[in-house]
Motif scaffolding. Structure first.
Motif, mmCIF file in Angstrom:
data_model
loop_
_atom_site.group_PDB
_atom_site.id
_atom_site.type_symbol
_atom_site.label_atom_id
_atom_site.label_comp_id
_atom_site.label_asym_id
_atom_site.label_seq_id
_atom_site.Cartn_x
_atom_site.Cartn_y
_atom_site.Cartn_z
ATOM 1 N N LEU A 128 -27.676 -51.803 -131.972
ATOM 2 C CA LEU A 128 -27.171 -52.293 -130.467
ATOM 3 C C LEU A 128 -28.261 -52.010 -129.394
ATOM 4 N N ILE A 129 -28.684 -50.563 -129.503
ATOM 5 C CA ILE A 129 -29.410 -50.256 -128.310
ATOM 6 C C ILE A 129 -30.691 -50.667 -128.290
ATOM 7 N N ASP A 130 -31.420 -50.819 -129.574
ATOM 8 C CA ASP A 130 -32.613 -51.553 -129.621
ATOM 9 C C ASP A 130 -32.818 -53.072 -129.176
ATOM 10 N N MET A 131 -31.690 -53.698 -129.488
ATOM 11 C CA MET A 131 -31.511 -54.957 -128.918
ATOM 12 C C MET A 131 -31.387 -55.061 -127.386
ATOM 13 N N LEU A 132 -30.367 -54.131 -126.900
ATOM 14 C CA LEU A 132 -30.262 -54.247 -125.705
ATOM 15 C C LEU A 132 -31.645 -53.819 -124.521
ATOM 16 N N HIS A 133 -32.527 -53.136 -125.372
ATOM 17 C CA HIS A 133 -33.874 -52.865 -124.579
ATOM 18 C C HIS A 133 -34.653 -53.726 -124.799
ATOM 19 N N ASP A 134 -34.408 -55.050 -125.517
ATOM 20 C CA ASP A 134 -35.414 -56.039 -125.840
ATOM 21 C C ASP A 134 -34.775 -57.239 -124.946
ATOM 22 N N GLN B 11 -35.389 -60.333 -124.983
ATOM 23 C CA GLN B 11 -35.167 -61.379 -125.891
ATOM 24 C C GLN B 11 -33.539 -61.618 -126.434
ATOM 25 N N THR B 12 -33.214 -60.315 -126.783
ATOM 26 C CA THR B 12 -31.711 -59.796 -127.371
ATOM 27 C C THR B 12 -30.855 -59.414 -126.706
ATOM 28 N N GLN B 13 -31.151 -58.937 -125.365
ATOM 29 C CA GLN B 13 -30.321 -58.353 -124.622
ATOM 30 C C GLN B 13 -28.678 -59.122 -124.439
ATOM 31 N N ARG B 14 -28.689 -60.385 -124.112
ATOM 32 C CA ARG B 14 -27.713 -61.126 -123.880
ATOM 33 C C ARG B 14 -26.750 -61.027 -125.254
ATOM 34 N N GLN B 15 -27.519 -61.346 -126.257
ATOM 35 C CA GLN B 15 -26.805 -61.158 -127.606
ATOM 36 C C GLN B 15 -26.114 -59.932 -127.910
ATOM 37 N N ALA B 16 -26.818 -58.916 -127.831
ATOM 38 C CA ALA B 16 -26.534 -57.645 -128.092
ATOM 39 C C ALA B 16 -25.171 -57.206 -127.054
ATOM 40 N N PHE B 17 -25.410 -57.914 -125.760
ATOM 41 C CA PHE B 17 -24.130 -57.431 -124.882
ATOM 42 C C PHE B 17 -22.894 -58.332 -125.381
ATOM 43 N N GLY B 18 -23.158 -59.242 -126.098
ATOM 44 C CA GLY B 18 -22.099 -60.006 -126.967
ATOM 45 C C GLY B 18 -21.348 -59.024 -127.944
ATOM 46 N N PHE B 19 -22.188 -58.548 -128.546
ATOM 47 C CA PHE B 19 -21.914 -57.953 -129.709
ATOM 48 C C PHE B 19 -20.920 -56.859 -129.203
ATOM 49 N N ILE B 20 -21.517 -55.952 -128.067
ATOM 50 C CA ILE B 20 -20.847 -54.850 -127.637
ATOM 51 C C ILE B 20 -19.465 -55.483 -127.185
ATOM 52 N N VAL B 21 -19.264 -56.524 -126.416
ATOM 53 C CA VAL B 21 -17.781 -57.015 -125.869
ATOM 54 C C VAL B 21 -16.940 -57.182 -127.427
#
Length: 184
Positions: A10-16, A18-28
């Motif tokens: 998740l953290i790796d995706m958040l820092h990118d 390209q994938t930040q929005r998708q990562a935040f969806g996963f976090i939610v």
């Protein structure tokens, strides 16, 4: 259904970007339920808890760039929802001039009137006893009792020493027990 992502993924995706929005969806998806129940135990009302959660998630999204990974993602999210809950409670207290005793004694009635409350009278009494606690004791009690968090984790969330947290929890349990014994 895909399994939950690891904290590192998740953290790796958040820092990118390209994938930040998708990562935040996963976090939610991954954290919303446990965070909601933490907020709900603090503000008690479903609609208020929903409002606080929306504000907290918006704040998390707006500040996602400031997450430094020096604590767990869940710790960072808990800190945000607890601060939002405390801010909500302070605003609510400032808007009403009801004494603490009157406010706490109305908790049981408010809970049983809430269409989303599925507890019994004993649970309502417990919530009433918890509502009588000062904010810090209430927060520590909820995190330790309901979420079964370790003191070390609560310490990182509330930025307080473990010794102070243990004392707050002990005092909270004592106050709750006394209240339940005298109001049975």
């Amino acid at each position: 259904m895909t399994p939950p992502l690891s904290e590192k993924e998740l953290i790796d995706m958040l820092h990118d970007p390209q994938t930040q929005r998708q990562a935040f969806g996963f976090i939610v998806k991954q954290y919303s339920e446990q965070l909601y129940w933490q907020v709900r135990r603090m503000v008690l009302n479903h609609d208020d808890a929903d409002d606080v959660m929306q504000n907290a998630m918006l704040k998390a999204w707006n500040n996602i760039g400031s997450f430094r990974s020096d604590s767990k993602l869940s710790t960072w999210l808990y800190r945000i929802v607890i601060n939002e809950s405390l801010d909500f409670l302070r605003r609510q207290k400032n808007q009403t001039a009801i004494s603490a005793d009157n406010e706490a004694s109305g908790i049981a009635n408010m809970l049983t009137a809430d269409r989303y409350f599925d507890g019994d009278e004993a649970q309502a009494k417990l919530q009433e006893a918890i509502a009588r606690l000062p904010e810090v004791q209430r927060t520590v009690f909820n995190l330790r009792y309901y979420d079964e968090m370790k003191y070390s984790e609560i310490s990182r969330i509330l930025n307080t020493s473990e010794g102070a947290l243990k004392a707050s929890y002990h005092i909270a349990v004592k106050k709750i027990s006394e209240y339940l014994q005298h109001n049975d």
